[in-house]
Design an enzyme around this catalytic site. Sequence first.
Site, mmCIF file in Angstrom:
data_model
loop_
_atom_site.group_PDB
_atom_site.id
_atom_site.type_symbol
_atom_site.label_atom_id
_atom_site.label_comp_id
_atom_site.label_asym_id
_atom_site.label_seq_id
_atom_site.Cartn_x
_atom_site.Cartn_y
_atom_site.Cartn_z
ATOM 1 N N ASN A 58 0.829 -1.126 -0.098
ATOM 2 C CA ASN A 58 -0.109 0.007 -0.080
ATOM 3 C C ASN A 58 0.914 1.084 0.001
ATOM 4 O OD1 ASN A 58 -2.337 -1.372 0.016
ATOM 5 N ND2 ASN A 58 -2.732 -0.944 2.033
ATOM 6 N N ARG A 415 -11.306 -4.019 -14.218
ATOM 7 C CA ARG A 415 -10.016 -4.807 -14.059
ATOM 8 C C ARG A 415 -10.498 -6.331 -14.176
ATOM 9 N NH1 ARG A 415 -6.440 -1.737 -11.211
ATOM 10 N NH2 ARG A 415 -7.311 0.213 -10.216
ATOM 11 N N ARG A 445 -5.397 1.754 -13.207
ATOM 12 C CA ARG A 445 -4.091 1.941 -12.494
ATOM 13 C C ARG A 445 -3.368 0.667 -12.273
ATOM 14 N NH1 ARG A 445 -4.193 6.173 -9.538
ATOM 15 N NH2 ARG A 445 -3.845 7.621 -10.981
ATOM 16 N N HIS A 475 -15.681 3.780 -14.769
ATOM 17 C CA HIS A 475 -15.391 2.791 -13.427
ATOM 18 C C HIS A 475 -16.769 2.098 -13.026
ATOM 19 C CE1 HIS A 475 -14.705 2.418 -8.907
ATOM 20 N NE2 HIS A 475 -13.481 1.767 -9.448
ATOM 21 N N TYR A 508 -12.543 -9.303 -1.771
ATOM 22 C CA TYR A 508 -13.325 -7.776 -1.349
ATOM 23 C C TYR A 508 -14.985 -8.253 -1.283
ATOM 24 C CZ TYR A 508 -9.459 -5.557 -3.927
ATOM 25 O OH TYR A 508 -8.108 -4.930 -4.056
ATOM 26 N N ARG A 604 -14.065 2.771 5.042
ATOM 27 C CA ARG A 604 -13.080 1.788 5.302
ATOM 28 C C ARG A 604 -11.710 2.704 5.276
ATOM 29 N NH1 ARG A 604 -9.557 -0.174 1.446
ATOM 30 N NH2 ARG A 604 -10.949 0.352 0.077
ATOM 31 N N HIS A 632 -15.448 -3.441 0.496
ATOM 32 C CA HIS A 632 -15.615 -2.683 -0.835
ATOM 33 C C HIS A 632 -16.887 -2.269 -1.196
ATOM 34 C CE1 HIS A 632 -14.330 -2.350 -5.175
ATOM 35 N NE2 HIS A 632 -13.499 -1.807 -4.666
#
Length: 953
Positions: A58, A415, A445, A475, A508, A604, A632
């Site tokens: 992270n 993704r 990314r 997204h 997630y 979160r 998530h």
Amino acid sequence: MNAQAAKDTATTTIVKPPYMQNRELSWLDFNKRVLDQGADPTVPLLERLNFISIFWSNLQEFFMVRVGSLTDLSLLKKSIIDPKSGMTPAQQLEAIYARCHELYPYYEETYESVRALLAEQDIRNLRKEELTDEQLDYLRGYMQDNVLPFLSPQIINARHPFPHLENGGLYIVVRLDEEAAPKAKKSKEERAREKAEGKAKATKNLGAEGVTLGIIPLPRQTSRVIELPGSGLPFMLVEHAIEMFAAEVFSMYTVKHTNVICVTRNADLDATEGAEEQGEDYREHMKRILKKRSRLAPVRLESERPLSRTVKGLLLEKLGLAEHQLFVTRVPLNMGYTWGLGSRLGAEKRATLTQAPFTPQWPACLDRKRSIIEQVSEHEVLLSYPYQSMDAFVQLLREASVDPAVVSIKITLYRLASQSHLAEALINAAENGKEVTALFELRARFDESNNIEWSQRFEAAGCHVIYGFRNFKVHSKICTITRQTENGLQHITQLGTGNYNEKTAKLYTDFSFITCDSQIGHDAADFFRNMALENTSDNYDILWVAPLMIKQNILRNIDVQIERARRGEKCGLFFKTNSITDKEVIDKLVEASQAGVPIDLFVRGISCILPGVEGYTDRVREVSIVGQLLEHSRIYGFGPRDDCKLYLSSADLMTRNMDKRIEIAWPILNDTLRNQVLGYLGICYSDTAKLRELLPDGSYTALGAFAERDENGEVELFDSQKYLIAEAQRMKLVSAELAARQEANNGGSARMVFPLGEVATAGSAPAGADEVVTEEESEFIAHRLPELEAAEAKAVRDAADAMAAAATATAASVLEAVTKGVAQEVAALQAREAQGATAPSEDAPAAGSDPVATDPAEAADPAATAPTAEGPVAERAELDAAAATAVEEGRPRPDTAPTAAAVTAPVPAPAPATEVIDAARTDDGRAIVPAAVVEPAPEGNAIARFFRRLFGK
């Protein structure tokens, strides 16, 4: 303070709202909460090591993206001020580096503690001084055969300039003596002995002049972990082994000392820059852009030990870094090796050091033996990942790929897993002649290369591939299947809060909604038409689509709650999100709080709003869970529970999501699914192991602050994620049992309702208006058709009510009601009821003594007479009058996935002071830990009462 920051301070008026904090510093606090899991003694040791690894990765990405972006902004002539903290980019950078220098000692302390505990378990990460003679001999042979041949050492002098150090790469830096002493000649006997012992052959080569530094890149061809002889798992990291052989690699020089270093570079790229001007294919443009990433400016240098003055000066000068950008730590500079350690252990040893293996379950609301298309045509489905498997949605796509009635499949892909069954199903559909449209977002990314590869495969298979907007990342997660039926076109629409990556769908927590609603289907068709034309539109009937609708509708619905508060009506707001950073939304929440609207935030990660700030956010409460799974899902709620408008979304409450991306939010209109979401939230809020509250000063309550001590001084912890994992497994068993019983009863049907959804059987009728959907979210209610006698069914329901009233049964006992047969279980339940199910609890307070309900000070509090403090999940399912007293008093009840209104089951015997043991079942999320392990906050009881009052109305 650096010069740029001083200049900014002198020329900029900084006004920081008292109820906001800086985004970057909030993120660093989030990452510390991740590291706290590495220090949590209730987490298995190898999992603790993995959390340390997550902290490392992270932080690596944070420096590459956020620090990289701020570095670019700090170079602009005009300072850009962060409106939430009043800080310029340079000031933010200064604060970030200072905070990181505070975190690194805790990072190192946590790692060393876990390393020592693993050594006690015979898992030893060894250094040179810890090796035995046997291990040294083995290592020498291993290095000669597997590592040294692949090394590419470099020297640095006038003829050999400083090399490019790759982003994130590990390097052994070797300090060499400028004037190496001539090596003494060795006798023939000495040379023969060294040869026999396998030592390196002496060389007559002379080193170059003026060399003070050598660098060895870590070879890509070698394994990072070298297993060594010995009991358990002794191993050495390859970079430390190379350090030991540096003198042989640079045999023509005198090696003074070595170190391991790593450079982090800016990786924040503008993917659109120059694309139109050069007129190249967008996919080729992205490939070219990605090549630049590894060569951008450095933003951080790490070393495993302090660097000498000479080496430090040279490295900082060549990399263009200041001393505050250098970090020294004994933690390995790449922690990615930790994830493979478990596979090197035996199964029994691994089981004691890791979480119990978890496999997402087939959704109990779907019959695996029936067509998914048929079932979703009959009723809407809400899947809860990762507790329920993504396989059901993949199976839907597989059916669609061969269904003659299917005309087209359209999907957005942000993704994808590198190996994806979902992608293969779409490709198969295209090869079968279906019209498949895939909108790829190539700017996801660090997944850009993977998306480029998949887009090429899709195109080769005949899919119509389109890309995201120039100025907006796509997204949103949406898929629509169009079928030609005898009644006309049918749209099967799937909407998700998370992506279509089968790997992360196991890690997630997300919701996946599947519906045949015609209005949503028409909106989905319009959405893909607008995407193809790069048209941002707000012309949708049901869906909210950013950037023109989500923030606007959120603000509008907050205003509705403000008006309700001013009229003295029930009101409330709830948001579950990964991050909240948007200033317009924060300011509107402050306005709502000042008007008396109770606001509950479940965040979160980053939170730029500070709750509980007097005069601004008095009515705001915010909690967070960082645990085994990554929270998530995004949920928006407007109004009290009985009048709540509930939306799921792909968008966080961040400016980038609502203003700069194509996102989708959609309502949950089905009461059963709505209660499913509220039940899930209730279980999360009942967590006493991982739930933490954000305080007005920006700090968080400690782990276990919501827990309470029993009379033995032990602390009972309830982990909501572990419970939901177990609940999904129990649901699968119940579903199988019901299917078997239905077949045995010649077509009889049953319907079970759980926090995660309904257990479906063939022929299940839709829930009626009078159907009980939830009683306690930790239990289920059985509904049986006439094949089973009404008296038996009533007995089961009555027994369940009695269990809720006295809290003497667990979800497992209710499971037995199905698996053991109705007649046998009814007798058992009645026996339990006769033994005390209707008797008042020993711990229950006397009538009228409940501190939450009758505290005079609280009743006199103006806030208590303001509009009713109820968020959208503030009113849980009504419990019968017999349970009311116990509910108002009760503590979270882990054995039945306690709602915050639930009461406490009998407490098992305390654990030994040196152990952490399971208190009930190995899978129910509850554990008893010594007080030395977890220390409840002094205000813990008050906090718990607040959440019980919130959810127990």
